[in-house]
Motif scaffolding. Structure first.
Motif, PDB file in Angstrom:
ATOM      1  N   LEU C  35      -6.721   0.075   1.106  1.00 46.90           N
ATOM      2  CA  LEU C  35      -5.268   1.100   0.526  1.00 46.90           C
ATOM      3  C   LEU C  35      -4.583   0.744   1.449  1.00 46.90           C
ATOM      4  O   LEU C  35      -3.329   0.490   1.378  1.00 46.90           O
ATOM      5  N   ALA C  89     -10.856   3.149   4.029  1.00 48.53           N
ATOM      6  CA  ALA C  89      -9.809   3.755   3.299  1.00 48.53           C
ATOM      7  C   ALA C  89      -8.479   3.734   4.185  1.00 48.53           C
ATOM      8  O   ALA C  89      -8.000   3.414   4.483  1.00 48.53           O
ATOM      9  N   LEU C  90      -9.376   5.044   4.914  1.00 49.65           N
ATOM     10  CA  LEU C  90      -8.296   4.933   6.259  1.00 49.65           C
ATOM     11  C   LEU C  90      -8.492   3.977   6.547  1.00 49.65           C
ATOM     12  O   LEU C  90      -7.085   3.678   7.320  1.00 49.65           O
ATOM     13  N   VAL C  91      -9.346   3.339   7.233  1.00 51.06           N
ATOM     14  CA  VAL C  91      -8.668   1.699   8.784  1.00 51.06           C
ATOM     15  C   VAL C  91      -7.859   0.846   8.319  1.00 51.06           C
ATOM     16  O   VAL C  91      -6.741   0.382   7.988  1.00 51.06           O
ATOM     17  N   VAL C  93      -5.150   1.778   5.083  1.00 52.89           N
ATOM     18  CA  VAL C  93      -4.365   2.755   5.808  1.00 52.89           C
ATOM     19  C   VAL C  93      -3.552   2.449   6.958  1.00 52.89           C
ATOM     20  O   VAL C  93      -2.032   2.097   6.789  1.00 52.89           O
ATOM     21  N   GLY C  94      -4.484   2.089   7.792  1.00 50.10           N
ATOM     22  CA  GLY C  94      -3.996   1.926   9.088  1.00 50.10           C
ATOM     23  C   GLY C  94      -3.209   0.428   9.549  1.00 50.10           C
ATOM     24  O   GLY C  94      -2.772   0.528   9.861  1.00 50.10           O
ATOM     25  N   PHE C  95      -3.758  -0.680   8.556  1.00 45.72           N
ATOM     26  CA  PHE C  95      -3.435  -1.552   8.301  1.00 45.72           C
ATOM     27  C   PHE C  95      -2.853  -2.057   7.735  1.00 45.72           C
ATOM     28  O   PHE C  95      -1.282  -2.903   8.481  1.00 45.72           O
ATOM     29  N   PHE C  97      -0.181   0.429   7.758  1.00 48.79           N
ATOM     30  CA  PHE C  97       1.049   1.134   8.384  1.00 48.79           C
ATOM     31  C   PHE C  97       0.918  -0.615  10.154  1.00 48.79           C
ATOM     32  O   PHE C  97       2.309  -0.672  10.139  1.00 48.79           O
ATOM     33  N   ILE C  98       0.510  -0.776  10.214  1.00 43.74           N
ATOM     34  CA  ILE C  98       0.486  -1.964  11.465  1.00 43.74           C
ATOM     35  C   ILE C  98       1.331  -3.294  10.770  1.00 43.74           C
ATOM     36  O   ILE C  98       2.432  -3.290  11.563  1.00 43.74           O
TER      37      ILE C  98
END
Lengths: 290, 257, 290
Positions: C35, C89-91, C93-95, C97-98
Motif C-alpha cells: 500500500l 500491509a501496515l508496514v 502504510v507506515g512507509f 506516511f514516512i
C-alpha cells in the motif's frame, strides 16, 4: 522547560489515548484494523460544528448529539461494509483496504458538505492559563485531561465488570471458545463498534474544543492512535492508552532537539520501528510460531 | 552398521509448555521405505517440519548424509536433497499442473535477468528451448504414467482431492532429491488411488529411492514399509520390521491410550 | 479545445497505467500487498524534479527517479521475509506516511507544502517536449515499453516463480526457492516503474507538492488493480481507462470543481468497496485476493 514539555506530552497523550482506546477496543475483538475510526471522529466533530455553531443548539446537547452520530456512523460502517466482508470470509488485509476506503469516503464527505476551510468551536476560552509551579496549562487542557481520564477509567470498569465487557474480553481472547459458551461474536462486534465509536464521538468533542476542525483531521488522528496502539500492543486497550502517552511524551521531548515540524516524522519512525522490530507492541505477547 | 541417509539424534521441540518432540532419535536407511507411525499428537508431523526446516529445532541434530541440517532454511534443506509432500495440499492453486511441475525441476527460474532477457551470452537460445522441451517431455511422461495427461493445463485449485495428491507427489518427485518425505499420502483417497500410490511407491523403491512416510492406514503402511518407527508422546517407542510391529504389545498400548 | 482536453486525459491515463501495471507486479503477481506504492511514485517525482531544477538532462532525471524508488523498494522488501499479511500491509502504510511526512517537513530540500514549481518539460538530445501532444507521444511510448517489460516478466519462468510465492510461499521454499529474493526483485522493479511514473508526472505538470503523494492517493490505483483483476495486465489497462473516465463524466454534469474532487474520491472508494464485497476476483482476474 522540562516540566512544561512533560505537561504538553501528557496532554497530547490524553488526546491520543482517546483515539487509541476506541481503535484498540475494536481491534481486540474483531482482529482487524479499523482505520476509518479516524473518519468517525472527524465526522462527529463536524456534527458538533453543525449542531452547535450552525444550528445554534445548546453546547451540551450538541455534544450528546455529536456522540450519538459517532455511534450511528461507526455501527453503520460495520453493518454496511465489514459485516458483508466477514460473511464472505475476507482476510484482514482486505478489510484493511476497505477501511482505508471508508476513511477516504468520510473525509471526502466532510470536504463536500462543509468545505475545505477550517472550523472552530469557541465554547471554552483557550486563553486563560493556570500556572502550576513552572508549568502553564489552560483550563481547557485540564478539562480535556480530566475528562479523558474519567472516560478511560469508566471504560476500564465497564470492560472489567459489566456483562457485555466480559463477553467482549472473552471474544477478544478466543472467539471460538467464546462462541462455544454461547456468546454471539457478531453481536459482540456490533457492541465493540458501538462502544468504540462512542469513545470516538467523545474524543471528537474534546479534540474540537482544543483544535481546529478540518476535513483531513481523521487521517492525522488515526495515524497517531494507530501508532499508539502498535507501540503499546494493539490487542489491548490498556496497551493503546500506554502507547498513547509514550507517543505524546516522545513527540514533545523529540522536538526539544529537532525542529517542531518533525513532530509527525518522529511518530512515523517510531511506528515503523515497532512494526518491523516488535509488531506485538510493548504489552503484547509474541505469538508462538506454529 | 546401517547405511543411513538421514540420522536424527536427540531431537527436541516444545511449543509453549508442551514438549512435542522429546529426545527423538532414529535413522532412515538408503534405498528403503521407512514409515513413521503413532497415535494423533505423537509428534510425527512436527518431526517432518523439523527435518524440512519449516519449524525451528530446539536442540538435537538432523544429519543428512552426515551433514547437520538442523537450523538451516527450508529452501537450503530442499536444495541439499530433501523433497517433501505436506499433509494438506500445498499446490500453487492459480498455476496449472504443468506450471506447478515445471517449478520443481531446478532453480533456473530464480535468475531474473536470464529469465527476462534470455541468457544468449552464455548459451544460444536454442539450448534453452531444448532444455525446456525436455522438461516438458519429462512432465508428459510422468503424467502419462499416472494417466492424468488431460489435466496438464488445468489450474490446480480446480482438481479433486485425489488428483491434487498425485500432482503433489509428482512435484516432490521431480524436485531433485535423495530423500522423499510423504505426510499421509493416502489419507482420504479412494481405494483405487491408494493402490495406485502404493504401486508408485514400490516402483520408486525398486529404482533405488529412499522414502520416509507418515501414515495412519496400518494396512497400507505394513504392506509398503521395510522399516517401521513407532512414536508416542514425542519419543520413538519401538522400531522394527512390519511383522514385529504388528505383534508388539507396546504399539497396541500406545494406540489404546 | 476539445482535443487539448483529450490529450490531457490520455496523458493522465498513461501515468495511471504505469503506476497500476507496476503495482500489479508486486500485488497481483508476487502477492506482496504493497500500500506504499504512492511513496515510490513520490520519490521518483521529487528526485527527478530536484535534479531537473538543478539542470540535469531529462533522461538522467527519469532514470534517477526510477533508481531511487527502486532502492527504496528494495529496502521495503527487507521485512517481507519475517512479516506477512496485514502486518506487512501496515508496514507499507507506515512507509508511505514516512515518505509523505519527509516531503512535507524537509523544508530545505522540498520546500514543504509550498511544493516545487517550474519543473522543466522533458527534453531529449535537444528535442523539447513542450507541447502536450509531443509529451503524449513520449509517455505513450514509455507506457507501451513498461507494458511489454512487465508482461515479459510475468510470462517468464521468473514470473511463474512469483506466482508460486504468492500462492504458497512455504511450498515454494520447500521446492528450494529463495522466495525472499523473488519478492525483493519484484518489489524493486515495481518501485522502479512507479518512480518513472512520478518523474513523468512531475515533468508534465511542472509543479509538485506533497498532497499528490499522500496515502489516500493509493485508493484509485489499488482500485484499478483489484477491479481489473490480480495478475491480469489487460484487466489493469481496461480498469485504468474506465476509472479515469468515470469521474470525468461528472465534469459534464456541471458540478463545481470544489465538489468534483471529493466526489471523485468517493466514487473510487465506493467502487473499490463494492468490488471487495461482491467480486473479489475483479473483472478479468483469475486470482482471488487474499
Amino acid at each position: 522547560m522540562f516540566y512544561q514539555i512533560l505537561a504538553n506530552g501528557l496532554i497530547a497523550g490524553a488526546i491520543y489515548a482517546l483515539v487509541a482506546a476506541g481503535f484498540s477496543l475494536i481491534y481486540s475483538t474483531t482482529k482487524f484494523v479499523h482505520f476509518a475510526h479516524g473518519g468517525v471522529i472527524a465526522l462527529s466533530a463536524y456534527m458538533l460544528y453543525l449542531f452547535y455553531s450552525l444550528l445554534g443548539i445548546n453546547f451540551w446537547l450538541s455534544a450528546i448529539l455529536a456522540i450519538i452520530s459517532g455511534v450511528i456512523i461507526g455501527v453503520g460502517i460495520d453493518y454496511l461494509v465489514y459485516q458483508p466482508l466477514r460473511k464472505r470470509r475476507a482476510s484482514p488485509v482486505i478489510i484493511l483496504i476497505s477501511s482505508v476506503s471508508v476513511l477516504l469516503i468520510l473525509e471526502s464527505l466532510n470536504l463536500m458538505l462543509f468545505g475545505a476551510d477550517v472550523k472552530s468551536i469557541n465554547f471554552l476560552d483557550i486563553g486563560s492559563g493556570w500556572s502550576i509551579g513552572p508549568v502553564i496549562i489552560t483550563s481547557l487542557q485540564i478539562f480535556i485531561v480530566i475528562s479523558s481520564f474519567v472516560l478511560l477509567v469508566t471504560l476500564f470498569l465497564f470492560m472489567k465488570y459489566s456483562k457485555i465487557g466480559k463477553a467482549m474480553r472473552a471474544v477478544a481472547d478466543n472467539k471460538n471458545v467464546a462462541e462455544i459458551v454461547g456468546i454471539s461474536a457478531e453481536r459482540i462486534y456490533t457492541w465493540s463498534f458501538a462502544i468504540g465509536s462512542l469513545i470516538a464521538g467523545f474524543a471528537a468533542v474534546l479534540i474540537s474544543l482544543e483544535q481546529n476542525i478540518e476535513p483531513t483531521m481523521g487521517t492525522a488522528l488515526i495515524i497517531k492512535g494507530f501508532t499508539a496502539s502498535i507501540i503499546g500492543g494493539v490487542e489491548s486497550v490498556a496497551g493503546g492508552v500506554l502507547g498513547a502517552f509514550l507517543l505524546g511524551l516522545t513527540e514533545n521531548f523529540g522536538i526539544w532537539w529537532l525542529p517542531s515540524s518533525y513532530k509527525d516524522a518522529i511518530a512515523f519512525v517510531i511506528l515503523f520501528a515497532f512494526l518491523l522490530l516488535r509488531p506485538e507492541g510493548i504489552l503484547g505477547v509474541k505469538k508462538n510460531q506454529k | 552398521m546401517k547405511n543411513d541417509i538421514l540420522k536424527i539424534e536427540n531431537l527436541k521441540k516444545h511449543f509453549g509448555g508442551v514438549l512435542a518432540v522429546d529426545d527423538c532419535s532414529f535413522g532412515v536407511e538408503r534405498g528403503t521405505i521407512t514409515a513413521l507411525i503413532g497415535p494423533n499428537g505423537s509428534g510425527k508431523t512436527t518431526v517432518f517440519n523439523l527435518i524440512s526446516g519449516v519449524t525451528k529445532v530446539d536442540s538435537g541434530k538432523i544429519l543428512l548424509n552426515d551433514l547437520n541440517i538442523a537450523h538451516l532454511q527450508p529452501s537450503v534443506i530442499s536444495n541439499l536433497g530433501i523433497s517433501r509432500v505436506f499433509q494438506q495440499s500445498r499446490l500453487f492453486g492459480n498455476l496449472t499442473v504443468e506450471e506447478n511441475l515445471m517449478l520443481a525441476f531446478d532453480n533456473e527460474d530464480q535468475k531474473f535477468w536470464a529469465s527476462f532477457l534470455g541468457d544468449w551470452w552464455r548459451k544460444p537460445a536454442s539450448a534453452k528451448d531444448t532444455a525446456r522441451q525436455s522438461k516438458k517431455q519429462i512432465i508428459d511422461e510422468y503424467l502419462e504414467s499416472m494417466h492424468i495427461t488431460h489435466m496438464r493445463d488445468k489450474q490446480t485449485r480446480d482438481l479433486s482431492f485425489g488428483q491434487k495428491r498425485l500432482v503433489e507427489i509428482l512435484r516432490a518427485l521431480i524436485n531433485p532429491h535423495n530423500l522423499l518425505m510423504l505426510d499421509e499420502p493416502v489419507a482420504g483417497v479412494t481405494p483405487e488411488l491408494r493402490d495406485k500410490i502404493k504401486k508408485v511407491l514400490l516402483e520408486l523403491k525398486a529404482k533405488g529411492e529412499t522414502i520416509l512416510l507418515i501414515e495412519h492406514d496400518m494396512n497400507f503402511t505394513l504392506k509398503v514399509a521395510d522399516w517401521v518407527i513407532v512414536m508416542d508422546a514425542g519419543q520413538v517407542i519401538v522400531e522394527g520390521i512390519p511383522d514385529e510391529i504388528r505383534h508388539n504389545p507396546k504399539v497396541l498400548e500406545a494406540y489404546l491410550d | 479545445m476539445a482535443s487539448a482536453y483529450i490529450i490531457h486525459l490520455l496523458i493522465l491515463i498513461c501515468i495511471y497505467l504505469i503506476l497500476s501495471l507496476s503495482l500489479n507486479l508486486s500485488v497481483g503477481y508476487s502477492g506482496v500487498l504493497n500500500l506504499g506504492h504512492i511513496a515510490f511514485y513520490g520519490l521518483g517525482a521529487y528526485t527527478s524534479a530536484l535534479m531537473a531544477l538543478a539542470g540535469v538532462p531529462f533522461l538522467l532525471c527519469l532514470l534517477a527517479g526510477g533508481l531511487v524508488a527502486m532502492f527504496s523498494g528494495f529496502l521495503l522488501a527487507l521485512p517481507t521475509d519475517k512479516i506477512k499479511g496485514d502486518y506487512l500491509a501496515l508496514v507499507t502504510v507506515g512507509f508511505s506516511f514516512i515518505i509523505y511526512s519527509l516531503m512535507l517537513n524537509l523544508d530545505e530540500v522540498t520546500r514543504g507544502p509550498l511544493g516545487l514549481p517550474g519543473i522543466p518539460r522533458p527534453s531529449i538530445f535537444g528535442f523539447g517536449f513542450e507541447d502536450n501532444f509531443s509529451f503524449l507521444i513520449l509517455i505513450a511510448v514509455i507506457t507501451l515499453a513498461v507494458y511489454f517489460i512487465i508482461q515479459r516478466i510475468a510470462d517468464s519462468p521468473f514470473g511463474k516463480l512469483l506466482e508460486a510465492v504468492r500462492d504458497d510461499e512455504l511450498a515454494a521454499k520447500i521446492l528450494g526457492k529463495d522466495t525472499f529474493k523473488a519478492k525483493a526483485f519484484s518489489l524493486a522493479i515495481s518501485a522502479f516503474f512507479a518512480g518513472i511514473a512520478g518523474a513523468l508526472y512531475a515533468s508534465y505538470i511542472t509543479f509538485i507538492d506533497p498532497s499528490s503523494f499522500s496515502l489516500m492517493q493509493i485508493i484509485p490505483i489499488i482500485s484499478i488493480v483489484i477491479i481489473g483483476g490480480l495478475a491480469s495486465l489487460p484487466g489493469t489497462v481496461l480498469a485504468t481507462i474506465i476509472l479515469t473516465l468515470i469521474p470525468e463524466a461528472l465534469r459534464f454534469v456541471g458540478f463545481p470543481s470544489s465538489i468534483l474532487g471529493p466526489m471523485r474520491q468517493i466514487i473510487y472508494a465506493l467502487i473499490l468497496l463494492l468490488i471487495l464485497i461482491y467480486r473479489p476476483r475483479g473483472f478479468l482476474g483469475k486470482v482471488e485476493l487474499e
